[in-house]
Enzyme design. Sequence first.
Site, short mmCIF file in Angstrom:
data_model
loop_
_atom_site.label_atom_id
_atom_site.label_comp_id
_atom_site.label_asym_id
_atom_site.label_seq_id
_atom_site.Cartn_x
_atom_site.Cartn_y
_atom_site.Cartn_z
N TYR A 95 -9.68 -4.45 -4.01
CA TYR A 95 -11.07 -4.88 -4.05
C TYR A 95 -11.30 -5.75 -5.29
O TYR A 95 -11.31 -5.26 -6.42
CB TYR A 95 -12.03 -3.70 -4.05
CG TYR A 95 -11.95 -2.79 -2.84
CD1 TYR A 95 -11.26 -3.18 -1.69
CD2 TYR A 95 -12.56 -1.55 -2.84
CE1 TYR A 95 -11.20 -2.34 -0.59
CE2 TYR A 95 -12.51 -0.71 -1.74
CZ TYR A 95 -11.81 -1.11 -0.62
OH TYR A 95 -11.75 -0.27 0.47
N HIS A 139 -2.96 1.86 1.52
CA HIS A 139 -4.09 1.09 2.05
C HIS A 139 -3.86 0.61 3.49
O HIS A 139 -4.77 0.67 4.31
CB HIS A 139 -4.38 -0.10 1.13
CG HIS A 139 -5.79 -0.57 1.19
ND1 HIS A 139 -6.41 -1.24 0.17
CD2 HIS A 139 -6.73 -0.49 2.16
CE1 HIS A 139 -7.65 -1.54 0.51
NE2 HIS A 139 -7.86 -1.10 1.71
#
Length: 284
Positions: free
Chosen positions: A54, A113
């Site tokens: 992010y 992820h």
Amino acid sequence: MNMKTVKIAGQTVPAIGIGTWHMGDDPAQRAAEIAAIQAGITAGARVIDTAEMYGSGRAESLVGEALQSLDRDQLFLISKVLPENASKRRMEASLDASLQRLRTDHVDLYLYHWRGSVPLAETVAELQRLQRTGKIRSWGVSNFDIADLQELWALPGGDQAVANEDLYHLGSRGLDYAVLPWQADHNLPLIAYSPVAQGDSWGQHLATNATVKRIAVAHDVTVYQVLLAWAIRNPQTLAIPQTSSVAHMTQNIAAGELTLTPTELAALDQQFPRPTKKEALDII
């Protein structure tokens, strides 16, 4: 009213947490984003979900700053490792960088992820090793479909995963066909990202649906609170909506106290039917 909870990694946490995707990118928004995160914790949230991906670490840095004035022991902090870093050679350095940005000595949950080229067995073995160091308290996966979960469970230590984080909202119900039944059978909680579908093509459709709006009026809540209540109707689901607004954050957390009636859930099922066959895993 009681706030719904979910049990992850042996800890009972409120079923609505705080997502941070797209946060930390705009310096002009930093103060507002920090205030929103802190407001969420004040309102009762314990889970903060972030990732090294992010903003290339900027979201983790934002979270680290936001949590400095709060009691770390009362928080459940989640971060994620990128596929290219999910190897024996690179994962610990990647984790250390995340911990430095987060200003903490451990994360409560570390997620793989999404799947990449590193063999899954190698990733699992390294996650297990890092758990033994104490830098991560537990580990799990993200963007895993049913075949991925079955493969994971067949590996040594694979059944030590404590959560799977997937896209899930009223307009994207593919998980309801196979993934969620499998996770229920294996006592593996779901972390639902983008649970109100903001930022995807379903978002406006959900928010303007007449049935959703009627249910919101009946409970004197927003349409987004209805969508969140739907997402956590299953006691093994944690939703992590993201907002940079203090007001919306407070509303998000309050949605953990909203219970939809069986009639309302049936009406939403009619508008947005559960799948009758396997669908491709939605990822954004």
